[in-house]
Design a protein around this motif. Sequence first.
Motif, mmCIF file in Angstrom:
data_model
loop_
_atom_site.group_PDB
_atom_site.id
_atom_site.type_symbol
_atom_site.label_atom_id
_atom_site.label_comp_id
_atom_site.label_asym_id
_atom_site.label_seq_id
_atom_site.Cartn_x
_atom_site.Cartn_y
_atom_site.Cartn_z
ATOM 1 N N MET A 40 7.811 35.955 -32.113
ATOM 2 C CA MET A 40 7.821 34.510 -32.083
ATOM 3 C C MET A 40 6.612 34.010 -31.315
ATOM 4 S SD MET A 40 11.556 33.015 -31.257
ATOM 5 C CE MET A 40 12.717 34.292 -31.605
ATOM 6 N N GLN A 41 5.956 33.045 -31.894
ATOM 7 C CA GLN A 41 4.836 32.427 -31.202
ATOM 8 C C GLN A 41 4.795 30.947 -31.556
ATOM 9 O OE1 GLN A 41 1.169 34.477 -31.633
ATOM 10 N NE2 GLN A 41 0.077 33.099 -30.302
ATOM 11 N N PHE A 42 4.649 30.131 -30.538
ATOM 12 C CA PHE A 42 4.622 28.688 -30.719
ATOM 13 C C PHE A 42 3.407 28.132 -30.001
ATOM 14 C CE2 PHE A 42 9.044 30.101 -30.450
ATOM 15 C CZ PHE A 42 9.471 29.788 -31.729
ATOM 16 N N LYS A 43 2.752 27.183 -30.631
ATOM 17 C CA LYS A 43 1.541 26.585 -30.060
ATOM 18 C C LYS A 43 1.864 25.787 -28.797
ATOM 19 C CE LYS A 43 -2.232 23.476 -31.235
ATOM 20 N NZ LYS A 43 -2.823 22.634 -32.241
ATOM 21 N N ASN A 44 3.001 25.091 -28.821
ATOM 22 C CA ASN A 44 3.364 24.231 -27.687
ATOM 23 C C ASN A 44 4.862 23.933 -27.726
ATOM 24 O OD1 ASN A 44 3.676 22.257 -29.713
ATOM 25 N ND2 ASN A 44 1.618 21.467 -29.386
ATOM 26 N N LEU A 45 5.272 23.081 -26.822
ATOM 27 C CA LEU A 45 6.683 22.731 -26.721
ATOM 28 C C LEU A 45 7.198 22.056 -27.990
ATOM 29 C CD1 LEU A 45 8.848 23.058 -24.579
ATOM 30 C CD2 LEU A 45 8.187 20.867 -23.625
ATOM 31 N N THR A 46 6.393 21.228 -28.605
ATOM 32 C CA THR A 46 6.790 20.563 -29.849
ATOM 33 C C THR A 46 7.111 21.580 -30.940
ATOM 34 O OG1 THR A 46 5.469 18.610 -29.334
ATOM 35 C CG2 THR A 46 6.060 18.930 -31.635
ATOM 36 N N ALA A 47 6.294 22.609 -31.051
ATOM 37 C CA ALA A 47 6.527 23.640 -32.061
ATOM 38 C C ALA A 47 7.843 24.379 -31.795
ATOM 39 C CB ALA A 47 5.357 24.618 -32.097
ATOM 40 N N LEU A 48 8.145 24.615 -30.533
ATOM 41 C CA LEU A 48 9.414 25.262 -30.187
ATOM 42 C C LEU A 48 10.584 24.354 -30.540
ATOM 43 C CD1 LEU A 48 11.141 27.485 -28.969
ATOM 44 C CD2 LEU A 48 10.640 26.520 -26.702
ATOM 45 N N TYR A 49 10.476 23.072 -30.229
ATOM 46 C CA TYR A 49 11.532 22.120 -30.603
ATOM 47 C C TYR A 49 11.744 22.106 -32.117
ATOM 48 C CZ TYR A 49 11.365 19.926 -25.929
ATOM 49 O OH TYR A 49 11.422 19.659 -24.588
ATOM 50 N N ASP A 50 10.659 22.095 -32.862
ATOM 51 C CA ASP A 50 10.749 22.103 -34.326
ATOM 52 C C ASP A 50 11.491 23.338 -34.816
ATOM 53 O OD1 ASP A 50 9.421 19.698 -34.480
ATOM 54 O OD2 ASP A 50 7.486 20.599 -35.025
ATOM 55 N N TYR A 51 11.167 24.481 -34.238
ATOM 56 C CA TYR A 51 11.825 25.730 -34.610
ATOM 57 C C TYR A 51 13.334 25.633 -34.356
ATOM 58 C CZ TYR A 51 13.376 30.570 -34.217
ATOM 59 O OH TYR A 51 14.069 31.750 -34.349
ATOM 60 N N LEU A 52 13.700 25.157 -33.176
ATOM 61 C CA LEU A 52 15.121 25.047 -32.840
ATOM 62 C C LEU A 52 15.823 24.028 -33.727
ATOM 63 C CD1 LEU A 52 14.864 25.185 -28.942
ATOM 64 C CD2 LEU A 52 15.663 27.002 -30.471
ATOM 65 N N ASP A 53 15.164 22.917 -34.007
ATOM 66 C CA ASP A 53 15.762 21.878 -34.851
ATOM 67 C C ASP A 53 15.930 22.338 -36.299
ATOM 68 O OD1 ASP A 53 15.812 20.267 -32.610
ATOM 69 O OD2 ASP A 53 14.071 19.067 -33.211
ATOM 70 N N GLN A 54 15.017 23.148 -36.780
ATOM 71 C CA GLN A 54 15.069 23.611 -38.172
ATOM 72 C C GLN A 54 16.165 24.642 -38.411
ATOM 73 O OE1 GLN A 54 11.143 24.905 -39.239
ATOM 74 N NE2 GLN A 54 10.263 22.877 -38.939
ATOM 75 N N GLN A 55 16.695 25.206 -37.362
ATOM 76 C CA GLN A 55 17.757 26.197 -37.534
ATOM 77 C C GLN A 55 18.971 25.607 -38.235
ATOM 78 O OE1 GLN A 55 18.317 27.764 -33.556
ATOM 79 N NE2 GLN A 55 17.336 29.637 -34.244
ATOM 80 N N VAL A 56 19.192 24.338 -38.063
ATOM 81 C CA VAL A 56 20.341 23.682 -38.697
ATOM 82 C C VAL A 56 20.243 23.803 -40.213
ATOM 83 C CG1 VAL A 56 21.519 21.471 -39.012
ATOM 84 C CG2 VAL A 56 20.644 22.107 -36.766
ATOM 85 N N ALA A 57 19.033 23.708 -40.743
ATOM 86 C CA ALA A 57 18.823 23.769 -42.188
ATOM 87 C C ALA A 57 18.702 25.197 -42.707
ATOM 88 C CB ALA A 57 17.569 22.985 -42.569
ATOM 89 N N GLN A 58 18.584 26.149 -41.792
ATOM 90 C CA GLN A 58 18.428 27.541 -42.195
ATOM 91 C C GLN A 58 19.780 28.254 -42.149
ATOM 92 O OE1 GLN A 58 15.478 29.060 -39.533
ATOM 93 N NE2 GLN A 58 13.854 27.800 -40.383
ATOM 94 N N ASP A 59 19.798 29.427 -42.674
ATOM 95 C CA ASP A 59 21.022 30.217 -42.705
ATOM 96 C C ASP A 59 21.110 31.091 -41.457
ATOM 97 O OD1 ASP A 59 23.397 31.252 -43.652
ATOM 98 O OD2 ASP A 59 22.402 32.806 -44.844
ATOM 99 N N VAL A 60 21.400 30.454 -40.310
ATOM 100 C CA VAL A 60 21.545 31.200 -39.069
ATOM 101 C C VAL A 60 23.012 31.203 -38.667
ATOM 102 C CG1 VAL A 60 19.184 30.709 -38.293
ATOM 103 C CG2 VAL A 60 21.054 29.224 -37.585
ATOM 104 N N SER A 61 23.359 32.121 -37.808
ATOM 105 C CA SER A 61 24.757 32.248 -37.393
ATOM 106 C C SER A 61 25.178 31.087 -36.497
ATOM 107 C CB SER A 61 24.951 33.570 -36.646
ATOM 108 O OG SER A 61 24.328 33.501 -35.369
#
Length: 91
Positions: A1-22
Amino acid sequence: MQFKNLTALYDYLDQQVAQDVSADELFAGSYLRGFISLAGSEYGDESQPLTAQLAENISAKLLAARGELNPQDRQIVQNYWQQLQVAFNRQ
C-alpha cells in the motif's frame, strides 16, 4: 500500500464501501478513519504526507481508546492498522 497523502488514504478507506471487502475490513477502516482524521487535523491539512510521526500519534490515540472495543474488535482494528502503517513508514 502506498498513498501520496492523507487525502489518498481517505479515498482508499471511503472506496471500500463500494468494493467487495469483508465486514471486518469495513468496520476497521471506518473506525480507523476517525482516529486518522483526528490525528491528521493536529498536523496540517489533508494534503499532508503520511509521516511516521503522524502514525505514532494515531497509534497513541488508538491505545488510549482501547477500552471502547471488545477484545475481538480491538484485534481486528489492530491488524488492519498494522497493514496501513506500512504506507506511513515509507515517507
